[in-house]
Design a protein around this motif. Structure first.
Motif, PDB file in Angstrom:
ATOM      1  N   SER A 169       2.946   6.898   1.189  1.00  0.00           N
ATOM      2  CA  SER A 169       1.718   6.327   1.737  1.00  0.00           C
ATOM      3  C   SER A 169       0.861   7.505   2.185  1.00  0.00           C
ATOM      4  O   SER A 169       1.251   8.658   2.039  1.00  0.00           O
ATOM      5  CB  SER A 169       2.019   5.395   2.926  1.00  0.00           C
ATOM      6  N   GLN A 170      -0.305   7.226   2.745  1.00  0.00           N
ATOM      7  CA  GLN A 170      -1.153   8.313   3.221  1.00  0.00           C
ATOM      8  C   GLN A 170      -0.503   9.050   4.386  1.00  0.00           C
ATOM      9  O   GLN A 170      -0.762  10.232   4.592  1.00  0.00           O
ATOM     10  CB  GLN A 170      -2.517   7.773   3.637  1.00  0.00           C
ATOM     11  N   VAL A 202       0.853  -1.178   0.000  1.00  0.00           N
ATOM     12  CA  VAL A 202       0.000   0.000   0.000  1.00  0.00           C
ATOM     13  C   VAL A 202       0.902   1.245   0.000  1.00  0.00           C
ATOM     14  O   VAL A 202       0.875   2.065   0.905  1.00  0.00           O
ATOM     15  CB  VAL A 202      -0.958  -0.003   1.213  1.00  0.00           C
ATOM     16  N   LEU A 203       1.718   1.335  -1.029  1.00  0.00           N
ATOM     17  CA  LEU A 203       2.638   2.446  -1.211  1.00  0.00           C
ATOM     18  C   LEU A 203       2.677   2.799  -2.697  1.00  0.00           C
ATOM     19  O   LEU A 203       2.533   1.935  -3.553  1.00  0.00           O
ATOM     20  CB  LEU A 203       4.055   2.076  -0.753  1.00  0.00           C
TER      21      LEU A 203
END
Length: 140
Positions: A69-70, A49-50
Motif C-alpha cells: 500500500s502507500q 487498495v493494495l
C-alpha cells in the motif's frame, strides 16, 4: 474485472482466469511430495487498495504474496507443513521450509502474517516442535 489464479508447480508458475465475482486472485501451491491431495492458498478480495505480488517459492509447502500500500508492506504466507512423525525426511523438509520462510521474512522487511498448518503439537516431544520453537524465538 474477472478473478485470476496463479498455480505454483515444481517447474513453473502460471496464471489462469477464474470467474468468481468476489475473489480477485487465488494463489495455490500443491503439496505433491508431502500430501498429494492438499495444498495452501492466499486469497484476497477484489477492490482492496493494495497491490499484490505473488512470490515464487522453492518449497511446495509455502504460498506467499507481498501486499503493498502507500504506507505499508505486508508479507502474507500460507503454509502446510509435513506431518510431525519424527522421521528424518519430515524433519529435513520442515527445516528447509523454515529456512525459506526466514529468508522471506528478512528479504521483505515489513509486517509479516504467517498462517497455515504447522502440524506440530507443542505438548509432545518432537524434533519438529523443537525446531519451530527455535524459529519462533529467533524470528520474533
Amino acid at each position: 474485472m474477472a478473478g485470476g489464479a496463479a498455480v505454483n508447480t515444481p517447474n513453473t508458475c502460471r496464471r489462469k482466469t477464474v470467474y468468481q465475482p468476489s475473489v480477485r486472485t487465488l494463489l495455490v501451491c500443491p503439496v505433491a511430495l508431502i500430501r498429494p491431495y492438499d495444498g495452501c492458498a492466499v486469497v484476497w478480495r477484489r477492490g482492496l487498495v493494495l497491490d499484490f505480488q505473488p512470490l515464487t517459492t522453492t518449497s511446495k509447502c509455502l504460498c506467499a504474496v507481498v501486499a503493498h500500500s502507500q504506507c505499508d508492506r505486508l508479507l502474507l504466507v500460507s503454509m502446510y507443513m509435513p506431518n510431525d512423525d519424527n522421521c528424518d525426511r519430515s524433519f529435513e523438509i520442515f527445516g528447509e521450509v523454515l529456512n525459506e520462510l526466514s529468508a522471506m521474512i528478512n528479504l521483505y522487511d515489513g509486517y509479516d502474517i504467517i498462517a497455515g498448518d504447522f502440524n506440530v503439537d507443542f505438548y509432545r516431544r518432537s524434533h519438529n516442535a523443537d525446531l519451530l520453537k527455535l524459529f519462533l524465538n529467533e524470528e520474533n
